[in-house]
Design an enzyme around this catalytic site. Structure first.
Site, PDB file in Angstrom:
ATOM      1  N   ASP A  32     -12.894 -10.327  14.799  1.00  0.00           N
ATOM      2  CA  ASP A  32     -13.483  -9.294  15.638  1.00  0.00           C
ATOM      3  C   ASP A  32     -12.351  -8.524  16.300  1.00  0.00           C
ATOM      4  O   ASP A  32     -11.458  -9.125  16.920  1.00  0.00           O
ATOM      5  CB  ASP A  32     -14.392  -9.921  16.706  1.00  0.00           C
ATOM      6  CG  ASP A  32     -15.218  -8.865  17.417  1.00  0.00           C
ATOM      7  OD1 ASP A  32     -16.299  -8.525  16.911  1.00  0.00           O
ATOM      8  OD2 ASP A  32     -14.766  -8.375  18.476  1.00  0.00           O
ATOM      9  N   ASN A  38     -13.100   3.902  20.441  1.00  0.00           N
ATOM     10  CA  ASN A  38     -14.118   4.941  20.259  1.00  0.00           C
ATOM     11  C   ASN A  38     -14.249   5.824  21.489  1.00  0.00           C
ATOM     12  O   ASN A  38     -14.380   7.054  21.380  1.00  0.00           O
ATOM     13  CB  ASN A  38     -15.466   4.295  19.946  1.00  0.00           C
ATOM     14  CG  ASN A  38     -15.560   3.819  18.513  1.00  0.00           C
ATOM     15  OD1 ASN A  38     -14.930   4.365  17.621  1.00  0.00           O
ATOM     16  ND2 ASN A  38     -16.345   2.768  18.288  1.00  0.00           N
ATOM     17  N   HIS A  43     -15.291   8.650  17.581  1.00  0.00           N
ATOM     18  CA  HIS A  43     -15.790   7.768  16.525  1.00  0.00           C
ATOM     19  C   HIS A  43     -15.093   8.000  15.188  1.00  0.00           C
ATOM     20  O   HIS A  43     -14.968   7.066  14.387  1.00  0.00           O
ATOM     21  CB  HIS A  43     -17.305   7.955  16.379  1.00  0.00           C
ATOM     22  CG  HIS A  43     -18.078   7.369  17.525  1.00  0.00           C
ATOM     23  ND1 HIS A  43     -18.347   6.031  17.623  1.00  0.00           N
ATOM     24  CD2 HIS A  43     -18.603   7.949  18.638  1.00  0.00           C
ATOM     25  CE1 HIS A  43     -19.024   5.792  18.733  1.00  0.00           C
ATOM     26  NE2 HIS A  43     -19.193   6.937  19.369  1.00  0.00           N
ATOM     27  N   ASP A  92     -13.414   5.122  12.990  1.00  0.00           N
ATOM     28  CA  ASP A  92     -13.598   4.861  11.548  1.00  0.00           C
ATOM     29  C   ASP A  92     -12.244   4.715  10.852  1.00  0.00           C
ATOM     30  O   ASP A  92     -12.085   3.879   9.946  1.00  0.00           O
ATOM     31  CB  ASP A  92     -14.384   6.003  10.908  1.00  0.00           C
ATOM     32  CG  ASP A  92     -15.838   6.024  11.367  1.00  0.00           C
ATOM     33  OD1 ASP A  92     -16.299   5.020  11.943  1.00  0.00           O
ATOM     34  OD2 ASP A  92     -16.512   7.052  11.135  1.00  0.00           O
ATOM     35  N   GLU A 121     -17.296  -3.878  14.451  1.00  0.00           N
ATOM     36  CA  GLU A 121     -15.880  -4.190  14.290  1.00  0.00           C
ATOM     37  C   GLU A 121     -15.659  -5.628  13.844  1.00  0.00           C
ATOM     38  O   GLU A 121     -14.587  -6.195  14.041  1.00  0.00           O
ATOM     39  CB  GLU A 121     -15.138  -3.941  15.611  1.00  0.00           C
ATOM     40  CG  GLU A 121     -15.558  -4.839  16.752  1.00  0.00           C
ATOM     41  CD  GLU A 121     -16.703  -4.279  17.579  1.00  0.00           C
ATOM     42  OE1 GLU A 121     -16.781  -4.613  18.773  1.00  0.00           O
ATOM     43  OE2 GLU A 121     -17.527  -3.496  17.033  1.00  0.00           O
ATOM     44  N   ARG A 175      -1.370 -14.551   9.414  1.00  0.00           N
ATOM     45  CA  ARG A 175      -0.823 -13.395   8.707  1.00  0.00           C
ATOM     46  C   ARG A 175      -1.699 -12.168   8.943  1.00  0.00           C
ATOM     47  O   ARG A 175      -1.190 -11.050   9.131  1.00  0.00           O
ATOM     48  CB  ARG A 175      -0.714 -13.721   7.222  1.00  0.00           C
ATOM     49  CG  ARG A 175       0.191 -12.802   6.457  1.00  0.00           C
ATOM     50  CD  ARG A 175       0.704 -13.437   5.177  1.00  0.00           C
ATOM     51  NE  ARG A 175      -0.398 -13.780   4.268  1.00  0.00           N
ATOM     52  CZ  ARG A 175      -0.602 -14.984   3.778  1.00  0.00           C
ATOM     53  NH1 ARG A 175       0.201 -15.987   4.103  1.00  0.00           N
ATOM     54  NH2 ARG A 175      -1.605 -15.231   2.947  1.00  0.00           N
TER      55      ARG A 175
END
Length: 398
Positions: A269, A277, A282, A286, A313, A333
């Site tokens: 997350d 945002n 927005h 993206d 997300e 990683r």
């Protein structure tokens, strides 16, 4: 990339204009005309399908021009072969690709030059094998058959290698580099049809029209497959969507159960994504999601690992065959790759991104997919609740 494309185009022009001791008679010009006309007819009848394929395909895909260009390899001298390739690609550019921003004129010219160089390489192998064209191959029996097969294999390999430096993005896995088995199978099929085209034109020219019905059917079949793949992909990132990832994970679970093996799950997350945002908009959000998706893909082990987007997300990674000690290295990683991102947005760059990651391994964390997802989600929640930007294994919570 630009230098390479220009160089390949110059080499193609030089090789086309070099003197070559082959007489261009009326029959050869007629064969060129037939191949051009049939190529245009096939392109026109399949134009809608080709444009849909271009729209739904997130990666370079195989078109059907090899059916005509490889026939030209076996029948035409270099200059007329260049006319054939140029004519077919000019028609595709004007009629099929002109409304698609992802196919600029420079890309069409570069593609045509690479195809032409592949054709010349195939012709060179044919002549080294002792056959000038498909007609002279007839007189050589099996040796002629092997010469044509070697020319087809050369076209296939040279084209695959020449395309790589011309691509803006080159993947890390064999599939990303050279395409899937189905992609390569389609190219082999078109080369086989091209060889049959050449044989028909050399023996009974009227039979060449018989290739059109199966070719158009093949074109539509490939489109159906691409649409099936697109239905399992997230539009913004190109990753698996929820249903596509779940289907793959269920198959992995079934295989692990049969084989008594392990696999891992990562739940990710993005931290404070709402602030991105709210601050940048927005569209910038993206762009960040796409950059994070690419970072995750670059950090996993390669073929077999599957990355999905679960909405918003949140991302999920499937790691077949991995054990407890190794899953942490992959997760770390990924965390470092996301932290190192610099996402350009206009004149600015978004930095300072971070992600919290929860890990779970089958069968220790659960024997069903839902239990594994719940376990990884629990570990993810703990990572976010204890400071974010960290990796937590569900086993560490017990």
């Amino acid at each position: 990339m630009v230098v390479y494309c220009l160089l390949s185009e110059v080499v193609a022009v030089v090789l086309t204009l070099r003197p070559f001791p082959v007489a261009v008679d009326r029959r050869t010009v007629l064969i060129l005309a037939v191949l051009l006309v049939l190529g245009v007819v096939q392109s026109e009848t399949g134009r809608r399908v080709e444009r849909i394929r271009r729209r739904v395909s997130g990666t370079p895909h195989i078109n059907m021009t090899s059916v005509w260009t490889f026939a030209g390899v076996l029948l035409l001298p270099p200059l007329l072969l260049a006319v054939l390739v140029g004519g077919l690609y000019a028609h595709l550019a004007v009629r099929s690709w002109y409304r698609l921003q992802r196919v600029p004129v420079s890309r069409t010219v570069s593609n045509a030059a690479i195809i032409l160089l592949s054709c010349y390489a195939a012709q060179a192998v044919l002549r080294v094998s002792g056959a000038e064209d498909v007609r002279s191959a007839f007189s050589r029996g099996w040796a002629g058959t092997f010469a044509i097969a070697a020319a087809g294999a050369t076209f296939f390999v040279v084209n695959a290698l020449l395309v790589l430096p011309a691509r803006r993005e080159v993947g890390r896995t064999p599939e990303a580099l050279f395409g899937t088995w189905s992609d390569n199978g389609l190219e082999v099929a078109t080369l086989c049809l091209g060889a049959l085209n050449a044989v028909a034109l050399a023996v009974l020219p009227g039979l060449v029209v018989l290739v059109l019905p199966p070719l158009l059917l093949l074109h539509r079949t490939v489109l159906v497959r691409q649409l099936e793949v697109a239905a399992h992909r997230d539009e913004k990132t190109g990753l698996y969507n929820t249903s596509g990832w779940h289907a793959l994970a269920e198959r992995t679970l079934a295989a692990a159960t049969r084989q008594h093996s392990t696999f891992g799950l990562l739940m990710l997350d993005l931290d404070h994504f709402k602030q991105v945002n709210d601050t940048y908009g927005h569209l910038a959000g993206d762009a960040v999601l796409r950059a994070v998706a690419e970072a995750i893909i670059s950090a996993v082990r390669g073929r077999g690992d599957a990355v999905g987007r679960f909405g918003g997300e949140e991302f999920v990674v499937l790691l077949p065959g991995i054990a407890h000690p190794d899953i942490g290295a992959v997760a770390e990683r990924i965390r470092r790759a996301v932290a190192a991102l610099k996402v350009p947005v206009g004149q600015l760059s978004i930095t300072g991104l971070s992600t919290s990651i929860g890990m779970a391994v089958y069968p220790g964390a659960g024997t069903s997919l839902q239990r594994l997802l719940d376990a990884a989600d629990t570990a993810l929640y703990h990572a976010k609740a204890t400071g974010r930007n960290k990796v937590v294994h569900v086993a560490d919570l017990v």
